[in-house]
Enzyme design. Structure first.
Site: not given
Length: 710
Positions: A562, A647, A682
């Site tokens: 991330s 995501d 995600h």
């Protein structure tokens, strides 16, 4: 003789691997079509050749992602058996039939459990005694049937302990469908409320009024609080509060005292605001405790007839603890200091009990739990006895108790749950995570070192390795970090990591700026116009780990996800020669384009982290480090990049575009792989074992490059 035989076997295993190792030779990597898309702002034009990849429903996009997945499978095909063995190895350390330590809340003991073969938790409770019959509230395995992805987004129990409200997500966009279930009859109520913020729920005291947060479907930010009356049509739900500033994150909950429902708004690192609703009068409009003001942050806890306030008021970046009479409310002139600000201690959180106050503090990067007697004001600290570790306040819903539930683990000690008598100081281990497969924590060593960064800052690094691993510069090392949003990466335990340590890897967590390990200033020095410190810190730690003989640049690997994936993109642009291989998970790499597009989910809430590129100074600074914009015609390390089609935090097209551009720019023959999970978001796959498959892929990639898959 025994040692000689072991060396010979290792040589044979390595030779076999070298004959079978992953290779892209003879394979043609996917080549994304270039479709120039000019973008002009501040009299500066960038041309994005792969902008077209941001159309999730377009068949050409899906075909490209599938082609990349096929290419990854082919490159990794020679190691498929090793990857599967690694998955089974990591799965084999997990106790399939397991349950959490019950905690008491009201008349019940609550806990979750996993059943043999189950991918999802089962949430249970027992009435008054742990010997009572088990009541299954939510069975994740049954609820997940028919779904490729499933997640329960928190639950709340009504005051009469009869109704459970819960959210479920079957897409992985974190849009939770709110539902209600009667725990006495087992029947679901007919209403289903979509697009809610998972876990951001609160009951009023009447057992029928329920507050929840709805997410804006463009920004995916929770922005509206609604009031629902159980058993009624959700279309008639009343709007209670709307957060109109799309730079604020918002949530709702019930205070531990049960007196107040609170609506909490926060612009990270800038300002906070509380709206209070008395739980006994849910039809009265919420009342603002203290209006938001840039530069002022405060966090409330209710206790009897007053509020404790953790705040940065009065130039207190590490926070001070204040208190105020409940009736005097939000006028700072009435606030009294209970614990003054300290430059070397960050006040991270607190837990309120009838007789005690527990403070979670951070000093020199390590968590301390400080116990204060509410009457005598005497205090003491818990002693953890290791050089680097992770500790935290656990689940403590009971107010009138002298027992503190806390958690502890380190890089060598599995997660442990303790009950601590705050009067007698007696500590009882309730459970230590059971790691199967012959795990013995005495086989591992952990260290903490400090690296001097190029600007003189001292960066803590937590290190773990097997006791038989030689620290002579020849061992492979995986370096991990995050460095954003003030999130501290503590030295915690991982059973999957053992697969690296047992194969001779050293593992290092670099506590770089951008987190809050060393206090609030540590965060401030790694955001906005100081973001470059985050990347420099990581690279400087890499160089130090090489100089100190923990590894060499031919054996150094890096991993981040991330915002940590942004970190990976930045470090390979700055110092690609340092790393043998890099894993970037769901990486945020197209910083400028994303932050210019306010229609992309979560963008507006990030302006105070990265900057708003509509301002030229921010644009120029962000452009100077954005990984996608700073690729050059040069050599890059071996790389594995992962993403999820759904995501909601880092859109899949960022890593997809980055890989496409990397293929065009890189001048080496190193491996470059993109793996897109076509069914998840995600966080990857939702099942506890399914999630291991992605870890097995990443570890196989690293171990294959290090020639350690034996």
């Amino acid at each position: 003789m025994k040692k000689t035989l072991l060396v010979l076997l290792n040589i044979i295993a390595i030779n076999v691997l070298m004959a079978q190792k992953m290779t892209s030779a003879g394979l043609t990597a996917p080549k994304a079509t270039k479709k120039p898309h000019p973008m002009t702002i501040h009299n500066h034009t960038r041309v994005d050749d792969y902008y077209w990849l941001n159309k999730r429903e377009d068949s050409e996009v899906i075909d490209y992602l599938n082609a990349e997945n096929t290419y990854t499978e082919k490159v990794m095909s020679s190691l498929e058996s090793q990857k599967n063995a690694l998955f089974e190895e990591m799965k084999g350390r997990i106790k399939e039939k397991d349950e959490s330590v019950p905690y008491k809340d009201g008349s019940y003991f609550y806990y979750s459990k996993f059943v043999e073969g189950g991918e999802y938790p089962v949430f249970c409770r027992k009435y008054k005694s742990l010997d009572a019959a088990e009541e299954i509230m939510l069975d994740g395995n049954q609820m997940a049937k028919g779904h490729t992805y499933f997640s329960i987004g928190g639950f709340e129990i009504s005051d009469n302990e009869e109704i459970i409200a819960f959210g479920e997500d079957t897409v992985s966009r974190r849009n939770y469908i709110l539902q209600f279930k009667n725990l006495k009859t087992g029947q679901l109520y007919p209403e289903k409320i979509p697009n809610t913020e998972g876990g951001s729920y609160a009951w009023a005291a009447d057992n029928k009024t329920f507050f929840y947060v709805v997410r804006d479907q463009q920004t995916l930010l929770g922005n509206k609080v609604y009031k629902h009356i159980l058993g009624t049509d959700p279309k008639t739900d009343v709007l209670v509060y709307e957060e109109k500033n799309n730079q604020y994150y918002m949530g709702i909950g019930r205070m531990k005292s049960k007196k107040y429902v609170v609506i909490f708004s926060e612009q990270n690192g800038i300002a906070t605001e509380y709206q209070l609703i008395n739980a006994t009068t849910p039809n009265v409009a919420p009342k603002t405790f203290l209006k938001r003001k840039n530069g002022l942050e405060y966090y409330l806890e209710h206790y009897e007839n007053k509020f404790f306030i953790r705040t940065n008021l009065g130039n207190s970046p590490n926070y001070q603890l204040m208190e105020v009479d409940e009736k005097l409310g939000g006028n700072p002139k009435n606030w009294k200091t209970k614990i003054a600000h300290r430059n070397d201690v960050f006040l991270e959180g607190l837990e309120v009990f009838k007789n005690h106050l527990v403070l979670q503090e951070r000093k020199e990067g390590l968590i301390q739990l400080r116990i204060m007697d509410q009457k005598t004001q005497k205090e003491h600290f818990l002693d953890f006895g290791e050089p680097t570790y992770d500790a935290y306040i656990g689940t403590n819903p009971e107010f009138d108790t002298n027992t503190l539930r806390f958690g502890y683990n380190s890089m060598t000690t599995p997660n442990s749950t303790f009950d601590y008598d705050m009067n007698t100081k007696a500590k009882v281990l309730k459970k230590e995570q059971e790691v199967l497969g012959g795990f013995d924590k005495s086989n591992y060593k952990t260290e903490r070192i400090y690296v001097t960064a190029r600007d003189g800052a001292k960066i803590p690094v937590s290190i773990v390795y097997h006791k038989n691993t030689k620290i002579d510069g020849n061992s492979p090392l995986l370096q991990y970090a995050y460095g954003s949003y003030g999130s501290s990466m503590d030295a915690s335990f991982s059973s999957t990591r053992l697969s690296l340590l047992n194969r001779g890897f050293v593992y290092a967590i670099a506590h770089i700026r951008g987190g809050q390990e060393m206090g609030r200033q540590w965060y401030e020095d790694g955001k906005m116009f100081k973001k470059i410190n985050t990347f420099n810190d990581f690279v400087d730690c890499s160089k130090a780990l090489i100089d100190l003989k923990y590894t060499s640049k031919d054996n150094l690997f890096a991993m981040g996800g991330s915002a940590g994936g942004l970190l990976m993109g930045a470090i390979i642009n700055q110092s690609p020669e340092l790393y043998k291989g890099v894993v970037a998970a769901v990486p945020f790499v197209d910083v400028v384009t994303t932050m210019l597009d306010e229609s992309i989910p979560l963008t507006t809430g990030e302006f105070e982290e990265w900057g708003n590129p509509k301002n030229k100074a921010s644009y120029d600074y962000m452009l100077s480090y954005s990984p996608y914009d700073n690729l050059e015609k040069k050599k890059y390390p071996n790389m594995l990049v992962t993403t999820g089609l759904h995501d909601s935090q880092v859109q899949y097209w960022e890593p997809a575009k980055w890989v496409a551009k990397l293929r065009d720019y890189k001048t080496d023959d190193n491996i470059l792989l993109l793996h897109t999970d076509m069914t998840s978001g995600h966080g990857g796959a939702s099942g506890r074992f399914s999630a291991l498959k992605n870890t097995a892929l990443m570890y196989t990639f690293i171990l294959g490059l290090a020639q350690k898959l034996n």
